[in-house]
Scaffold this active site. Structure first.
Site, PDB file in Angstrom:
ATOM      1  N   TYR A 118       0.943  -1.013   0.242  1.00 24.42           N
ATOM      2  CA  TYR A 118       0.473  -0.222  -0.417  1.00 24.42           C
ATOM      3  C   TYR A 118       1.093   1.684  -0.347  1.00 24.42           C
ATOM      4  CZ  TYR A 118      -2.678   4.127   1.684  1.00 24.42           C
ATOM      5  OH  TYR A 118      -3.959   5.292   1.993  1.00 24.42           O
ATOM      6  N   GLU A 206      -3.901   8.344  -4.304  1.00 20.22           N
ATOM      7  CA  GLU A 206      -3.628   6.768  -2.895  1.00 20.22           C
ATOM      8  C   GLU A 206      -3.241   5.689  -4.272  1.00 20.22           C
ATOM      9  OE1 GLU A 206      -6.194   5.624   0.064  1.00 20.22           O
ATOM     10  OE2 GLU A 206      -6.813   4.277  -1.473  1.00 20.22           O
TER      11      GLU A 206
END
Ligand code: GDP
Ligand code: MN
Length: 396
Positions: A118, A206
């Protein structure tokens, strides 16, 4: 402004970030053409069909599916296009899928395991600095990782004076457990991602998952991007990235009139000049037993025309049971605003909710008199607490 995965990936690529390649389409037939084209470009024999909506969690909701043949590309695209996709971010009503991204399969087998990470760049409002947040445990369960093993979420703060430094990018790659070619590739990835975040004036970039392929390449499989509305004037070409079918129709309308409006779930509409005063007003409404239906900053030039447009916008929300107008007359004069309210009331014929007006500042007394004498169903106050009490009584 939020944008779609495919748009974010295109931006990433232009900044040198390696991405899972794909082509966006709106029909099953075009999906097959896109799959063939991707096969030509990348050599892929499998594809993923990805719903393009402004919400995450599509994988778990059934909006991301693997196709192992051109036939499957067609049936899966047919199934996802037009569906009302429900994810944990859409609310129970879901979002209609108008487009799908046909992407190359990047989870192909090879000499090592694929691994999902991530990574997100965002503004940390507490410190006023950009941070890179990252985790070795990326993928569709990132919320669970944050909840149960927060020690696996790392943060790297960027000093605005010197920008992202080489040692920071290396530390990130190291904490992700990388070495060799993949480590080098990750360092490049982090720099390119940060450049994209800064270069687009984003508030969030993101990537989940960032993937290490079985042949040690690092690439972006997904992208979730928010661009700073207040910086959009610096990027006139981003206008076309806006997808108004993903936005609240009342907010879209408000933007046409340059009104800073955010829809909320309550029953008291508010019209205020100045963002700070608007937030304080929303607090007062809440403390008086009401619930704000919106945030609305009419700006410093609250003239009669803007006041009227603002009323029209607020009244489009069927939940509104009362409207609180809170104007501080600094540059604007309260009597002018009061006249604007009286005019608006006469020009708009469907105002059937009580309006509470609180005017303070230059010519406040004259403004209150004007409203009291108008004979309309408008309650006036000068002290904010009096106005809030009126709101409380009205919603009861
Ligand atoms: P999200 O669920 O909305 O975040 O959508 P993502 O784009 O992150 O995709 C969700 C999941 O789909 C990923 O975490 C992967 O597990 C899977 N996925 C995405 N691309 C591929 C691919 O190329 N091949 C395979 N086998 N799975 C993929
Ligand atoms: Mn994702």
């Amino acid at each position: 402004m939020n944008i779609h995965e495919y748009q974010g990936k295109k931006i990433l690529k232009s900044f040198g970030v390696r991405i899972q390649e794909g082509i966006v389409v709106a029909t099953p037939e075009k999906a097959v053409d896109a799959a063939k084209e991707l096969q030509k470009q990348t050599g892929t024999g499998w594809w993923v069909i990805k719903a393009q909506i402004h919400a995450g969690g599509r994988g778990k909701g059934g909006g991301v599916k693997l196709a192992k043949s051109l036939n499957e590309v067609k049936t899966i695209a047919d199934q996802i296009l037009g569906m009302q996709l429900v994810t944990h971010q859409t609310g129970p009503e879901g979002k209609k899928v108008n487009k799908v991204l046909i992407a190359q399969d990047v989870y192909y087998p090879g000499e090592s395991e694929t691994k999902e990470y991530y990574m997100g760049v965002l503004l940390d409002r507490a410190t006023g600095r950009n941070i890179i947040m990252y985790s070795p445990e990326g993928g569709v369960d990132i919320e669970g990782v944050a909840e149960n093993t927060p020690e696996l979420i790392f943060k790297e703060e960027i000093d605005p004076k010197v920008g992202l430094q080489g040692f920071q990018a290396r530390k990130i790659a190291f904490n992700l457990g990388l070495s060799g070619a993949a480590m080098k590739d990750m360092v490049k990835f982090v720099f390119a991602l940060y450049a994209a975040y800064e270069g687009t004036d984003a508030t969030m970039f993101e990537i989940n998952p960032v993937l290490k392929t079985s042949d040690h390449k690092i690439l972006a499989v997904d992208s979730k991007v928010n661009l700073d509305d207040n910086a959009l004037f610096r990027h006139p070409d981003y206008k076309e990235l806006r997808d108004i079918t993903e936005e609240d129709p009342i907010e879209v309308e408000a933007r046409r009139f340059d009104l800073n409006y955010v829809k909320l779930d309550g029953n008291v509409g508010c019209m205020v000049n100045g963002a700070g005063l608007a937030m304080a007003t929303m607090d007062m409404i809440k403390m008086s037993g009401g619930d704000p239906a919106n945030f609305l900053d009419v700006g410093g030039t609250a003239n009669a025309k803007r006041v009227e447009e603002a009323f029209r916008i607020i009244l489009k929300d069927p939940n509104v049971k009362a409207i609180l107008v809170n104007i501080f007359g600094g540059i604007v004069r309260c009597d002018r605003v009061a006249q604007g309210i009286v005019d608006a009331y006469q020009n708009i014929d469907n105002i059937n909710v009580p309006i509470i007006v609180r005017l303070q500042g230059t010519n406040a007394v004259e403004g209150k008199e004007l409203i009291d004498k108008s004979g309309l169903k408008v309650f006036s106050a000068i002290a904010l607490q009096d106005a809030a009490n009126l709101v409380g009584e009205v919603v009861k």
